[in-house]
Design an enzyme around this catalytic site. Structure first.
Site, PDB file in Angstrom:
ATOM      1  N   GLY A  42      13.180 -11.680  -2.857  1.00 53.83           N
ATOM      2  CA  GLY A  42      12.065 -12.585  -3.145  1.00 53.83           C
ATOM      3  C   GLY A  42      12.018 -13.736  -1.927  1.00 53.83           C
ATOM      4  O   GLY A  42      13.081 -14.322  -1.704  1.00 53.83           O
ATOM      5  N   ARG A  96      12.103  -5.243  -0.633  1.00 54.48           N
ATOM      6  CA  ARG A  96      12.966  -4.424  -1.626  1.00 54.48           C
ATOM      7  C   ARG A  96      13.484  -3.294  -1.079  1.00 54.48           C
ATOM      8  O   ARG A  96      12.556  -2.542  -0.659  1.00 54.48           O
ATOM      9  CB  ARG A  96      12.527  -4.656  -3.064  1.00 54.48           C
ATOM     10  CG  ARG A  96      12.113  -6.118  -3.455  1.00 54.48           C
ATOM     11  CD  ARG A  96      12.317  -6.265  -4.731  1.00 54.48           C
ATOM     12  NE  ARG A  96      12.676  -7.899  -5.205  1.00 54.48           N
ATOM     13  CZ  ARG A  96      11.765  -8.874  -5.327  1.00 54.48           C
ATOM     14  NH1 ARG A  96      10.631  -8.808  -5.059  1.00 54.48           N
ATOM     15  NH2 ARG A  96      12.405 -10.158  -5.544  1.00 54.48           N
ATOM     16  N   ASP A 134      20.153 -13.411  -5.938  1.00 53.92           N
ATOM     17  CA  ASP A 134      21.479 -12.725  -6.688  1.00 53.92           C
ATOM     18  C   ASP A 134      21.355 -11.255  -6.345  1.00 53.92           C
ATOM     19  O   ASP A 134      22.343 -10.598  -6.075  1.00 53.92           O
ATOM     20  CB  ASP A 134      21.740 -13.201  -7.966  1.00 53.92           C
ATOM     21  CG  ASP A 134      20.651 -12.510  -8.867  1.00 53.92           C
ATOM     22  OD1 ASP A 134      19.370 -12.594  -8.468  1.00 53.92           O
ATOM     23  OD2 ASP A 134      20.556 -12.901 -10.142  1.00 53.92           O
ATOM     24  N   SER A 143      20.264  -9.528  -3.801  1.00 55.94           N
ATOM     25  CA  SER A 143      20.540  -9.486  -2.544  1.00 55.94           C
ATOM     26  C   SER A 143      22.258  -9.556  -2.266  1.00 55.94           C
ATOM     27  O   SER A 143      22.765  -8.876  -1.658  1.00 55.94           O
ATOM     28  CB  SER A 143      19.845 -10.523  -1.506  1.00 55.94           C
ATOM     29  OG  SER A 143      18.608 -10.235  -1.627  1.00 55.94           O
ATOM     30  N   THR A 193      16.410 -18.940  -2.768  1.00 58.76           N
ATOM     31  CA  THR A 193      15.569 -18.493  -4.014  1.00 58.76           C
ATOM     32  C   THR A 193      14.862 -19.706  -4.741  1.00 58.76           C
ATOM     33  O   THR A 193      15.533 -20.641  -4.670  1.00 58.76           O
ATOM     34  CB  THR A 193      16.359 -17.720  -5.108  1.00 58.76           C
ATOM     35  OG1 THR A 193      15.596 -17.861  -6.304  1.00 58.76           O
ATOM     36  CG2 THR A 193      17.696 -18.255  -4.954  1.00 58.76           C
ATOM     37  N   ASP A 245      14.243 -19.967  -7.499  1.00 65.61           N
ATOM     38  CA  ASP A 245      14.693 -19.968  -8.935  1.00 65.61           C
ATOM     39  C   ASP A 245      15.996 -20.935  -9.397  1.00 65.61           C
ATOM     40  O   ASP A 245      16.209 -21.341 -10.204  1.00 65.61           O
ATOM     41  CB  ASP A 245      14.980 -18.471  -9.667  1.00 65.61           C
ATOM     42  CG  ASP A 245      13.799 -17.780  -9.345  1.00 65.61           C
ATOM     43  OD1 ASP A 245      12.650 -18.014  -9.260  1.00 65.61           O
ATOM     44  OD2 ASP A 245      14.126 -16.415  -9.189  1.00 65.61           O
ATOM     45  N   ASP A 303      18.861 -20.142  -9.487  1.00 62.76           N
ATOM     46  CA  ASP A 303      19.804 -19.420 -10.582  1.00 62.76           C
ATOM     47  C   ASP A 303      21.043 -18.898 -10.070  1.00 62.76           C
ATOM     48  O   ASP A 303      21.292 -17.819 -10.683  1.00 62.76           O
ATOM     49  CB  ASP A 303      18.927 -18.504 -11.313  1.00 62.76           C
ATOM     50  CG  ASP A 303      18.168 -17.218 -10.175  1.00 62.76           C
ATOM     51  OD1 ASP A 303      18.586 -17.519  -9.152  1.00 62.76           O
ATOM     52  OD2 ASP A 303      17.785 -16.281 -10.631  1.00 62.76           O
ATOM     53  N   ARG A 350      -3.403 -32.508 -14.955  1.00 64.02           N
ATOM     54  CA  ARG A 350      -3.217 -33.639 -15.994  1.00 64.02           C
ATOM     55  C   ARG A 350      -4.493 -34.146 -15.832  1.00 64.02           C
ATOM     56  O   ARG A 350      -5.058 -34.688 -16.985  1.00 64.02           O
ATOM     57  CB  ARG A 350      -1.902 -34.433 -15.861  1.00 64.02           C
ATOM     58  CG  ARG A 350      -2.188 -35.249 -16.800  1.00 64.02           C
ATOM     59  CD  ARG A 350      -0.862 -36.449 -17.029  1.00 64.02           C
ATOM     60  NE  ARG A 350       0.452 -35.826 -17.368  1.00 64.02           N
ATOM     61  CZ  ARG A 350       0.741 -35.621 -18.742  1.00 64.02           C
ATOM     62  NH1 ARG A 350      -0.349 -35.961 -19.416  1.00 64.02           N
ATOM     63  NH2 ARG A 350       1.809 -35.413 -19.045  1.00 64.02           N
ATOM     64  N   MET A 373       6.969 -20.204 -12.342  1.00 67.57           N
ATOM     65  CA  MET A 373       7.801 -19.107 -12.065  1.00 67.57           C
ATOM     66  C   MET A 373       9.506 -19.591 -12.403  1.00 67.57           C
ATOM     67  O   MET A 373       9.557 -20.648 -12.787  1.00 67.57           O
ATOM     68  CB  MET A 373       7.763 -18.675 -10.522  1.00 67.57           C
ATOM     69  CG  MET A 373       6.567 -17.982 -10.173  1.00 67.57           C
ATOM     70  SD  MET A 373       6.637 -17.353  -8.359  1.00 67.57           S
ATOM     71  CE  MET A 373       5.362 -16.122  -8.560  1.00 67.57           C
ATOM     72  N   ARG A 377      11.569 -16.595 -13.037  1.00 64.81           N
ATOM     73  CA  ARG A 377      12.222 -15.371 -13.675  1.00 64.81           C
ATOM     74  C   ARG A 377      13.011 -15.905 -15.062  1.00 64.81           C
ATOM     75  O   ARG A 377      12.304 -16.236 -15.585  1.00 64.81           O
ATOM     76  CB  ARG A 377      12.985 -14.688 -12.930  1.00 64.81           C
ATOM     77  CG  ARG A 377      12.578 -14.072 -11.632  1.00 64.81           C
ATOM     78  CD  ARG A 377      13.203 -13.102 -10.785  1.00 64.81           C
ATOM     79  NE  ARG A 377      14.596 -13.471 -10.217  1.00 64.81           N
ATOM     80  CZ  ARG A 377      15.300 -13.001  -9.254  1.00 64.81           C
ATOM     81  NH1 ARG A 377      15.192 -11.720  -9.174  1.00 64.81           N
ATOM     82  NH2 ARG A 377      16.234 -13.690  -8.655  1.00 64.81           N
ATOM     83  N   GLY A 417       5.972 -35.753 -16.362  1.00 64.03           N
ATOM     84  CA  GLY A 417       5.876 -36.018 -17.831  1.00 64.03           C
ATOM     85  C   GLY A 417       5.263 -35.390 -18.748  1.00 64.03           C
ATOM     86  O   GLY A 417       4.530 -35.561 -19.846  1.00 64.03           O
ATOM     87  N   GLU A 438       4.752 -33.049 -21.997  1.00 60.74           N
ATOM     88  CA  GLU A 438       5.171 -33.366 -23.346  1.00 60.74           C
ATOM     89  C   GLU A 438       6.113 -32.387 -24.035  1.00 60.74           C
ATOM     90  O   GLU A 438       6.798 -32.911 -24.744  1.00 60.74           O
ATOM     91  CB  GLU A 438       3.824 -33.402 -24.361  1.00 60.74           C
ATOM     92  CG  GLU A 438       2.871 -34.505 -24.301  1.00 60.74           C
ATOM     93  CD  GLU A 438       2.365 -34.911 -22.865  1.00 60.74           C
ATOM     94  OE1 GLU A 438       2.155 -34.041 -22.266  1.00 60.74           O
ATOM     95  OE2 GLU A 438       2.325 -36.269 -22.605  1.00 60.74           O
TER      96      GLU A 438
HETATM   97  P1  ADP Z   1      16.585 -10.946  -4.904  1.00 56.45           P
HETATM   98  O1  ADP Z   1      17.889 -11.157  -3.744  1.00 56.45           O
HETATM   99  O2  ADP Z   1      15.638 -12.062  -4.663  1.00 56.45           O
HETATM  100  O3  ADP Z   1      17.065 -11.255  -6.323  1.00 56.45           O
HETATM  101  P2  ADP Z   1      16.324  -8.127  -5.624  1.00 56.45           P
HETATM  102  O4  ADP Z   1      16.935  -8.069  -6.774  1.00 56.45           O
HETATM  103  O5  ADP Z   1      15.033  -7.311  -5.319  1.00 56.45           O
HETATM  104  O6  ADP Z   1      16.015  -9.609  -4.991  1.00 56.45           O
HETATM  105  O7  ADP Z   1      17.252  -7.815  -4.283  1.00 56.45           O
HETATM  106  C1  ADP Z   1      17.105  -7.495  -3.103  1.00 56.45           C
HETATM  107  C2  ADP Z   1      17.563  -5.998  -2.449  1.00 56.45           C
HETATM  108  O8  ADP Z   1      19.238  -6.205  -2.604  1.00 56.45           O
HETATM  109  C3  ADP Z   1      17.077  -4.945  -3.513  1.00 56.45           C
HETATM  110  O9  ADP Z   1      15.953  -4.347  -2.891  1.00 56.45           O
HETATM  111  C4  ADP Z   1      18.206  -3.859  -2.895  1.00 56.45           C
HETATM  112  O10 ADP Z   1      17.914  -3.362  -1.698  1.00 56.45           O
HETATM  113  C5  ADP Z   1      19.364  -4.837  -2.808  1.00 56.45           C
HETATM  114  N1  ADP Z   1      20.381  -4.844  -4.067  1.00 56.45           N
HETATM  115  C6  ADP Z   1      20.062  -5.484  -4.979  1.00 56.45           C
HETATM  116  N2  ADP Z   1      20.995  -5.191  -5.950  1.00 56.45           N
HETATM  117  C7  ADP Z   1      21.720  -4.231  -5.763  1.00 56.45           C
HETATM  118  C8  ADP Z   1      22.803  -3.533  -6.050  1.00 56.45           C
HETATM  119  N3  ADP Z   1      23.324  -3.741  -7.374  1.00 56.45           N
HETATM  120  N4  ADP Z   1      23.662  -2.586  -5.270  1.00 56.45           N
HETATM  121  C9  ADP Z   1      23.139  -2.510  -3.763  1.00 56.45           C
HETATM  122  N5  ADP Z   1      22.065  -3.072  -3.466  1.00 56.45           N
HETATM  123  C10 ADP Z   1      21.257  -3.974  -4.137  1.00 56.45           C
END
Ligand code: ADP
Length: 326
Positions: free
Chosen positions: A14, A75, A106, A108, A129, A131, A133, A158, A173, A175, A189, A191
């Protein structure tokens, strides 16, 4: 220590505002240290399709203020497979690339972790990201901009909610993470704030709305994280309308505007610092870590730890929200 000569940088998963500032920092720091820096288009897909090109200082001119990513992102399903990662390795190896900087979330980092375990290409992750996260850093590149975008939008909502005495349920957003909802909700602010990490139920929300109605507090903003079990803003609105049909309830889903826009000052600075630190780490022989900033200091977290844990949300925030919105 082995001298590094060639490195590559990509943006993956993302997109997040500030990724360009991070790419710029990696390229310019690399060039400062006499490295050849390659850009990879479309994340891991570009590694497989050999969409890799040499970058110069001027390749990253005039991008620090731009949202999105000049390297594009994607992706890539093939990268989940060993054969895909092998193809990626061959394309890096034929250019003698000795280090890869991955700017992404995460997912990536999971990819980078596998790749670095299987092949001799050290990877450095930069958390990009909206997020927030990912463990091992106080902030991620893009989060601050996304919060500011959400706050600007919610402030406007508001105004109109106030004019009509309405209840607005606003979905942001994030996730399955609630940081974006928490920060934008506190800053506007709200509620009530519903996030996956906290056990506010739909019944709690309805009780609060009924109490507010009794004391003639008719304008209510509820910020909901998209990943909340109530089913986002639409799911919550459906339940509220069933139980409180007398309320004038509207839904607003902020959506992808939260990903775009010029990065905030904070994100530009964070990205610049992290990009610089990524090249520094490769030169120092620090491998397969994510660069974070913790208590205003650069921190290294092994890629596997960065993806397995999440930042924690202090439950006291919910007490603060309640007190300040009463
Ligand atoms: P983000 O990095 O925003 O969390 P994704 O979860 O879509 O986005 O992951 C981005 C890319 O990273 C995936 O399209 C894939 O190519 C690679 N990727 C993600 N998880 C794995 C994994 N477990 N093994 C190998 N490549 C992965």
């Amino acid at each position: 220590m082995k001298k590094v000569n060639n490195i590559a940088v990509l943006t993956s998963g993302g997109d997040a505002p500030g990724m360009n500032a991070a790419v710029r920092a990696v390229v310019r720091t690399g060039i400062y240290h006499d490295l050849n820096v390659y850009g990879v288009m479309y994340g891991y897909r570009g590694l497989l399709t050999d969409d890799i090109f040499p970058m110069e200082s001027k390749s990253v001119a005039n991008i620090i203020q731009r949202g999105g990513t000049v390297l594009k992102t994607a992706r890539c399903l093939e990268f989940y497979e060993f054969e895909g990662r092998q193809k990626a390795y061959e394309n890096l190896k034929k250019r003698n690339i000795e280090g890869l900087v991955v700017i992404g979330g995460d997912g990536s980092f999971n990819g980078a972790m596998k790749f670095s375990q299987e092949f001799d290409i050290p990877c450095i992750g930069l958390p990009g990201t909206i997020d927030k996260d990912i463990a091992g850093t106080d902030f991620t590149i893009g989060f601050d901009t996304a919060v500011n975008t959400a706050v600007e939008a919610i402030d406007k909502i508001r105004d109109t909610a106030d004019a009509h005495d309405r209840l607005f349920i606003i979905e942001v957003m994030g996730r399955d993470a609630g940081y974006l909802a928490l920060h934008s909700g506190i800053a506007t602010g709200a509620e009530n704030i519903l996030i996956p990490e906290h056990t506010t139920t739909v019944d709690d929300i309805i009780n609060d709305l009924q109490a507010n109605e009794r004391r003639k507090k008719m304008v209510n903003l509820i910020v909901v994280a998209e990943g909340h079990e109530a089913g986002g803003a639409n799911g919550l609105a459906k339940r509220v309308k069933e139980k409180c049909p007398q309320l004038d309830t509207k839904v607003c889903i902020l959506g992808h505007i939260q990903r775009g826009g010029s990065p905030s000052t904070m994100d530009r600075i964070l990205a610049s610092r992290m990009g610089y630190a990524a090249v520094d780490a490769l030169l120092e022989g620090i491998h397969n870590v994510m660069i974070g900033i913790v208590n205003d200091k650069v921190a290294y977290t092994p890629l596997d730890k960065a993806v397995k844990a999440k930042q924690e949300i202090d439950p006291e925030w919910f007490k603060i929200v309640k007190i300040l919105a009463s």
